[in-house]
Structures are given as structure tokens and as C-alpha cells.
Design an enzyme around this catalytic site. Structure first.
Site, PDB file in Angstrom:
ATOM      1  CB  SER A 148      88.337 -13.317 -28.922  1.00 17.17           C
ATOM      2  OG  SER A 148      88.104 -11.927 -28.810  1.00 17.17           O
ATOM      3  CE1 TYR A 161      92.756 -13.202 -25.736  1.00 19.27           C
ATOM      4  CE2 TYR A 161      91.615 -11.222 -26.445  1.00 19.27           C
ATOM      5  CZ  TYR A 161      91.582 -12.502 -25.911  1.00 19.27           C
ATOM      6  OH  TYR A 161      90.390 -13.075 -25.571  1.00 19.27           O
TER       7      TYR A 161
HETATM    8  P1  NAP Z   1      88.678 -15.878 -16.879  1.00 19.00           P
HETATM    9  O1  NAP Z   1      87.462 -15.601 -16.105  1.00 19.00           O
HETATM   10  O2  NAP Z   1      89.940 -15.153 -16.566  1.00 19.00           O
HETATM   11  O3  NAP Z   1      88.954 -17.453 -16.855  1.00 19.00           O
HETATM   12  C1  NAP Z   1      90.084 -18.019 -17.459  1.00 19.00           C
HETATM   13  C2  NAP Z   1      90.186 -19.484 -17.063  1.00 19.00           C
HETATM   14  O4  NAP Z   1      91.403 -20.018 -17.614  1.00 19.00           O
HETATM   15  C3  NAP Z   1      90.235 -19.681 -15.568  1.00 19.00           C
HETATM   16  O5  NAP Z   1      89.542 -20.850 -15.227  1.00 19.00           O
HETATM   17  C4  NAP Z   1      91.727 -19.845 -15.289  1.00 19.00           C
HETATM   18  O6  NAP Z   1      91.854 -20.620 -14.125  1.00 19.00           O
HETATM   19  C5  NAP Z   1      92.159 -20.588 -16.543  1.00 19.00           C
HETATM   20  N1  NAP Z   1      93.582 -20.432 -16.811  1.00 19.00           N
HETATM   21  C6  NAP Z   1      94.278 -19.262 -16.926  1.00 19.00           C
HETATM   22  N2  NAP Z   1      95.570 -19.519 -17.113  1.00 19.00           N
HETATM   23  C7  NAP Z   1      95.710 -20.875 -17.127  1.00 19.00           C
HETATM   24  C8  NAP Z   1      96.819 -21.757 -17.254  1.00 19.00           C
HETATM   25  N3  NAP Z   1      98.059 -21.290 -17.432  1.00 19.00           N
HETATM   26  N4  NAP Z   1      96.595 -23.099 -17.212  1.00 19.00           N
HETATM   27  C9  NAP Z   1      95.349 -23.574 -17.013  1.00 19.00           C
HETATM   28  N5  NAP Z   1      94.258 -22.791 -16.884  1.00 19.00           N
HETATM   29  C10 NAP Z   1      94.446 -21.461 -16.929  1.00 19.00           C
HETATM   30  O7  NAP Z   1      88.428 -15.587 -18.433  1.00 19.00           O
HETATM   31  P2  NAP Z   1      87.158 -15.879 -19.376  1.00 19.00           P
HETATM   32  O8  NAP Z   1      86.608 -14.585 -19.763  1.00 19.00           O
HETATM   33  O9  NAP Z   1      86.284 -16.912 -18.791  1.00 19.00           O
HETATM   34  O10 NAP Z   1      87.959 -16.438 -20.641  1.00 19.00           O
HETATM   35  C11 NAP Z   1      87.805 -17.744 -21.153  1.00 19.00           C
HETATM   36  C12 NAP Z   1      88.179 -17.720 -22.616  1.00 19.00           C
HETATM   37  O11 NAP Z   1      87.320 -16.821 -23.307  1.00 19.00           O
HETATM   38  C13 NAP Z   1      89.602 -17.252 -22.911  1.00 19.00           C
HETATM   39  O12 NAP Z   1      90.169 -18.051 -23.930  1.00 19.00           O
HETATM   40  C14 NAP Z   1      89.409 -15.824 -23.415  1.00 19.00           C
HETATM   41  O13 NAP Z   1      90.437 -15.427 -24.286  1.00 19.00           O
HETATM   42  C15 NAP Z   1      88.082 -15.968 -24.123  1.00 19.00           C
HETATM   43  N6  NAP Z   1      87.353 -14.715 -24.321  1.00 19.00           N
HETATM   44  C16 NAP Z   1      87.011 -13.941 -23.255  1.00 19.00           C
HETATM   45  C17 NAP Z   1      86.343 -12.731 -23.467  1.00 19.00           C
HETATM   46  C18 NAP Z   1      85.946 -11.806 -22.355  1.00 19.00           C
HETATM   47  O14 NAP Z   1      85.565 -10.656 -22.644  1.00 19.00           O
HETATM   48  N7  NAP Z   1      85.984 -12.240 -21.096  1.00 19.00           N
HETATM   49  C19 NAP Z   1      86.032 -12.338 -24.783  1.00 19.00           C
HETATM   50  C20 NAP Z   1      86.405 -13.147 -25.848  1.00 19.00           C
HETATM   51  C21 NAP Z   1      87.055 -14.345 -25.581  1.00 19.00           C
HETATM   52  P3  NAP Z   1      93.152 -20.660 -13.138  1.00 19.00           P
HETATM   53  O15 NAP Z   1      93.504 -19.240 -12.848  1.00 19.00           O
HETATM   54  O16 NAP Z   1      92.608 -21.431 -11.990  1.00 19.00           O
HETATM   55  O17 NAP Z   1      94.208 -21.394 -13.888  1.00 19.00           O
END
Ligand code: NAP
Length: 272
Positions: A148, A161
Site C-alpha cells: 500500500s 496497518y
Molecule cells: P476488500 O475488498 O475488503 O477485500 C479483501 C479480501 O480479503 C476479501 O476477498 C476478503 O474475503 C479477504 N479476506 C479478509 N480477511 C481474510 C482472512 N482472514 N482470510 C482470508 N481472506 C480474507 O479489500 P481490497 O481493497 O480488495 O484489499 C485487498 C488488498 O489491497 C489488501 O491487502 C489491502 O490492504 C490492499 N490495499 C487496499 C487499498 C484500498 O484502498 N482498498 C489500498 C492499498 C492497499 P473474505 O471476507 O471472504 O475472507
């Protein structure tokens, strides 16, 4: 675990995507299947995974396997590691599962911070360790770790985080050093704000952010994969000029000759 299809195995091999049930991971699943990879999709929500797997198989004809597991749970993580270690078709690991938080540390629950470390750091590390030896033995493949921008801007959100994502960046830089000459591609992706459920879970719905700083998950993944194709170690999808990252990284590397000496620096005024 379930096989949703029995098509001919992909010549590109199998891409493993964690956190694939929604958001960024679900877009990686779509894009990598369109590129011709078979998929192993991992997240907790089996129903969402199955719906996605079915759609992708219909759209692309690829084999999609689903593993419903909580990667923050030690026993379930171990079981996933075992499956990945034994699957010789694996050629790509996308470590994407992660959670964030927006509240300051002193207003946060210690157990929740611990769970964030378990998912963002421990599971990413153990899955990499499970998959990397096979990639090296087969001399092909890659590891994509979703970090991130808070890795380089830890003042922005919750510090645990930010720290967890700085770990992902440093770990990936080290992996690159270790694996590049073994034929394995390594990339850290540093997204800015992306419009996903991440923000609801982190405690600040994305609608609170100025829309000019929020990117779609589709744009993010397409840019990240373009960076991967270009062989970038660190991809900042919003950054207009890649030379700005190179300059920051070179400033870091320029410290190297002076990071470890027998005596403290003269500027402290201590007797030799
Ligand atoms: P998201 O929409 O909340 O998706 C997160 C995914 O991780 C979901 O598929 C969730 O599925 C899974 N997950 C959560 N807890 C889990 C667990 N304990 N075991 C297995 N799977 C789990 O978030 P996203 O934005 O796509 O984020 C994906 C990545 O990008 C993360 O690492 C986040 O830190 C990073 N990121 C996001 C942003 C942003 O602004 N959105 C920015 C920078 C980086 P289930 O609930 O079905 O388990």
C-alpha cells in the site's frame, strides 16, 4: 476445497490469489484467467468464491479451484500451505488478502491489531515460504505482494496497518534480491485509495474520500499487471513519473556505506 471445472490444464500454470472473494483480488482473478492462468481462489466466504469461480469458468474456460479458509487462523493457514506446497502447477502467487484500520493505535483494540498482523504479515510470509521453493525448482513463475502507499506514508492511516504494509514492501525487496537470479519475478504493488469494501471494514467508507484520489479496482489491477509485465519491482499505479520512485529508492541505497561503523558518528560529540 472444490473443483469447479475440468478443462485442459493451462500452459501458463496456476495462479493462487488470496482475498479473491471481492475487491482487488476478484479483479486479479478475472484478469489472470483472461490471460490464460488456471486459478486457486482463497478467502473465507465460500459462497462468494463459488459465484466468482463459476462466472470466470464460463467467461474464460479456465479451471478455477476454490479454497474457503481463514488465513488469520493458524490451523487453516497451515492446511492451505500444505495444499500449495504439493501443487506443482502453481506458477504465480498473488498475496492480496489484507485488512486495514483508520483509527489511531491508542483508540484501537489490541486483539484486532494482532489479527491484522496475522493476516497482513504472517499469512503472506508463510504462503510465500510455502510456494517459493516449488517456483525455484520449476524455474518459473512470480510472486505479487499487495502492499500500500501507507508503506511509504505511514502517517496516513492506522500505524499497525502502515507498519504491516511497510513489512510487505521490505519483504518483497528482500525476496527480489533472493529470487531474481533464480528466474522468479517479484513485485510489490502500492495502491493508493481503491474503491472497495476495504474502507467499510477499516472504519471509514470510501465515500468520505475526495473522488479524485480514489481509483477503481479494475484500473489498479490493470496498471499493476502492466507494471509486472514491465518487470517493475515496486509499482505505484498513481505515480506519473517512475523516476521519482527510483530517486527515493536510490537515496535509501546511498545510505548503505554508512549504516554500520565501529564508532558512533562524530556528530554526537563522543570521545573516540
Ligand atoms: P476488500 O475488498 O475488503 O477485500 C479483501 C479480501 O480479503 C476479501 O476477498 C476478503 O474475503 C479477504 N479476506 C479478509 N480477511 C481474510 C482472512 N482472514 N482470510 C482470508 N481472506 C480474507 O479489500 P481490497 O481493497 O480488495 O484489499 C485487498 C488488498 O489491497 C489488501 O491487502 C489491502 O490492504 C490492499 N490495499 C487496499 C487499498 C484500498 O484502498 N482498498 C489500498 C492499498 C492497499 P473474505 O471476507 O471472504 O475472507
Amino acid at each position: 476445497m472444490s473443483h469447479t471445472s475440468h478443462n485442459q490444464n493451462s500452459a501458463l500454470g496456476t495462479a493462487v490469489i488470496t482475498g479473491a472473494s471481492t475487491g482487488i483480488g476478484a479483479v486479479y482473478a478475472d484478469r489472470l484467467a483472461r490471460r490464460g492462468y488456471d486459478l486457486i481462489l482463497i478467502a473465507r466466504n465460500r459462497q462468494r468464491l463459488n459465484v466468482l469461480a463459476e462466472r470466470i469458468t464460463t467467461d474464460t474456460g479456465r479451471n478455477v479451484e476454490v479454497i474457503a479458509a481463514d488465513l488469520g487462523n493458524t490451523a487453516e493457514l497451515r492446511a492451505v500451505e500444505q495444499v500449495l506446497r504439493n501443487d506443482v502447477s502453481i506458477s504465480l502467487l498473488v498475496n492480496n488478502a489484507g485488512v486495514g484500520a483508520t483509527a489511531p493505535l491508542i483508540d484501537s483494540d489490541a486483539d484486532k491489531m494482532d489479527a491484522m498482523i496475522a493476516l497482513n504479515i504472517t499469512s503472506l510470509t508463510r504462503l510465500t515460504k510455502a510456494v517459493a521453493p516449488g517456483l525455484i525448482a520449476r524455474r518459473r513463475g512470480g510472486i505479487i505482494n499487495i502492499s500500500s502507499i501507507v508503506a511509504v506514508a505511514p502517517e496516513l492511516l492506522n500505524g499497525v496497518y502502515g507498519g504491516s504494509k511497510a513489512y510487505v514492501l521490505a519483504f518483497t525487496q528482500s525476496l527480489y534480491h533472493e529470487l531474481a537470479d533464480k528466474g522468479i519475478k517479484v513485485q510489490a504493488v502500492l495502491p493508493g485509495a481503491i474503491a472497495t469494501e476495504f474502507w467499510d471494514i477499516a472504519g471509514l467508507p470510501v465515500s468520505n474520500l475526495p473522488s479524485k484520489m480514489v481509483m477503481s479496482a479494475e484500473h489498479l489491477v490493470d496498471a499493476a499487471l502492466a507494471g509486472y509485465d514491465q518487470g517493475e519491482l515496486v509499482t505505484l499505479p498513481s505515480l506519473p513519473d517512475a523516476a521519482d520512485w527510483a530517486a527515493a529508492d536510490n537515496a535509501r541505497k546511498a545510505l548503505a556505506p554508512n549504516l554500520s561503523h565501529a564508532l558512533p558518528a562524530k556528530r554526537f560529540g563522543l570521545a573516540a
